[in-house]
Write an enzyme that holds these catalytic residues in place. Structure first.
Site, PDB file in Angstrom:
ATOM      1  N   HIS A 193      -5.555  11.302  -7.158  1.00 42.04           N
ATOM      2  CA  HIS A 193      -5.493  12.514  -6.340  1.00 42.04           C
ATOM      3  C   HIS A 193      -5.190  12.218  -4.878  1.00 42.04           C
ATOM      4  O   HIS A 193      -5.083  13.144  -4.080  1.00 42.04           O
ATOM      5  CB  HIS A 193      -6.832  13.264  -6.434  1.00 42.04           C
ATOM      6  CG  HIS A 193      -7.342  13.376  -7.832  1.00 42.04           C
ATOM      7  ND1 HIS A 193      -6.776  14.225  -8.757  1.00 42.04           N
ATOM      8  CD2 HIS A 193      -8.335  12.708  -8.477  1.00 42.04           C
ATOM      9  CE1 HIS A 193      -7.420  14.089  -9.917  1.00 42.04           C
ATOM     10  NE2 HIS A 193      -8.358  13.186  -9.762  1.00 42.04           N
ATOM     11  N   PRO A 205     -12.538   7.123  -9.464  1.00 32.88           N
ATOM     12  CA  PRO A 205     -11.341   6.631  -8.766  1.00 32.88           C
ATOM     13  C   PRO A 205     -10.552   7.746  -8.096  1.00 32.88           C
ATOM     14  O   PRO A 205     -10.283   8.790  -8.692  1.00 32.88           O
ATOM     15  CB  PRO A 205     -10.537   5.966  -9.881  1.00 32.88           C
ATOM     16  CG  PRO A 205     -11.589   5.487 -10.834  1.00 32.88           C
ATOM     17  CD  PRO A 205     -12.650   6.565 -10.812  1.00 32.88           C
ATOM     18  N   CYS A 206     -10.156   7.497  -6.835  1.00 32.30           N
ATOM     19  CA  CYS A 206      -9.482   8.529  -6.050  1.00 32.30           C
ATOM     20  C   CYS A 206      -7.971   8.465  -6.159  1.00 32.30           C
ATOM     21  O   CYS A 206      -7.282   9.419  -5.789  1.00 32.30           O
ATOM     22  CB  CYS A 206      -9.888   8.415  -4.587  1.00 32.30           C
ATOM     23  SG  CYS A 206      -9.389   6.859  -3.797  1.00 32.30           S
ATOM     24  N   GLN A 207      -7.428   7.349  -6.650  1.00 32.56           N
ATOM     25  CA  GLN A 207      -5.976   7.178  -6.624  1.00 32.56           C
ATOM     26  C   GLN A 207      -5.206   8.298  -7.330  1.00 32.56           C
ATOM     27  O   GLN A 207      -4.117   8.676  -6.865  1.00 32.56           O
ATOM     28  CB  GLN A 207      -5.590   5.830  -7.240  1.00 32.56           C
ATOM     29  CG  GLN A 207      -6.027   4.631  -6.424  1.00 32.56           C
ATOM     30  CD  GLN A 207      -7.384   4.115  -6.860  1.00 32.56           C
ATOM     31  OE1 GLN A 207      -8.171   4.842  -7.467  1.00 32.56           O
ATOM     32  NE2 GLN A 207      -7.661   2.848  -6.567  1.00 32.56           N
TER      33      GLN A 207
END
Length: 257
Positions: A73, A69-71
């Site tokens: 960063h 998951p990118c959220q």
């Protein structure tokens, strides 16, 4: 082995590069259905990797890969890093590699992972991997039409590590600007499927946009670019159920994908 595989974009690339997946893990049921429809990629399992026992894979893994998951960063988010409940870097990489002793890992994430605000997080992550015997490096690249032919702007980072092999031996792949394309060129056949007269005009807008899953709903573009696409006659919110009808007004917004 791939974790947080999504609908299989990275899985296809790894398969094309010669990797055979021991197992592909994904939590989203719709993405899992897509993965299972492409069984040539390897066996698929649905579930939260935080609850998976990976000991059965010990000694069998050359590469652990995934798009965690990118959220935690993302520049569009709060950049909480490991304080974000969606952060799986520490568990999804360090723990997995420790358990199966993978020879290498490749994790893709947003460019925000490489921002100064996340420097302490990266340092902690690198310390953990070094202790496990990995040599690591973060590489920046554009998964976009200018570099790799994707009809979108997508600055990303690749967090790569090797055990028993120096990272200096690794090279990012070359760029292919000749693959340049636009959203209009990629989707013109779908948008024109119901005979919409405005399809050609839409294609010439050369929209260059991506998508993400946020809070359980799909968004066509980040809020920072929403107004820009509205001005282009494109509704950036949600996903349409079908292509525009033949009598759809040319000058109005269309959110058909």
């Amino acid at each position: 082995m791939e974790i947080c595989a999504g609908a299989g974009g990275q899985a296809f690339g790894l398969h094309a590069a010669g990797f055979d997946a021991v197992c592909i893990y994904e939590q989203n049921k719709n993405a899992v259905a897509t993965l299972k429809a492409n069984r040539a990629l390897g066996p698929v399992r649905q579930g939260d990797i935080a609850n998976v026992d990976f000991t059965a894979y010990r000694g069998k893994i050359d590469l652990v890969a995934g798009g965690v998951p990118c959220q935690p960063h993302s520049s569009m988010g709060l950049q909480k890093g490991h304080a974000d409940e969606r952060d799986l870097f520490m568990y999804g990489s360090s723990a997995d590699c420790r358990r199966d002793r993978a020879k290498s890992f490749f994790f893709e994430n947003v460019e925000g992972f490489g921002f100064r605000a996340n420097s302490n997080y990266r340092a902690e992550l690198n310390r953990k991997f070094k202790k496990l015997g990995y040599d690591t490096q973060v590489f920046s690249f554009f998964g976009s039409r200018s570099d790799y032919g994707l009809a979108q702007n997508r600055p990303r980072v690749a967090f790569v590590g090797f055990r028993d092999v120096p990272i200096s031996r690794f090279r990012m792949p070359p760029k292919f600007p000749e693959w340049r394309t636009t959203v209009g060129e990629a989707l013109i056949d779908l948008v024109a499927a119901n005979g919409w007269d405005g399809a050609e005009d839409w294609a010439r807008n050369k929209a260059n946009i991506g998508g993400s899953e946020q809070f359980g709903r799909l968004a066509f573009s980040a809020n920072l670019r929403k107004q820009a696409w509205i001005e282009l006659g494109i509704d950036p919110l949600g996903i349409a159920k079908s292509a525009p009808s033949a009598d759809h007004p040319k000058g109005s917004c269309s959110n058909s994908r």
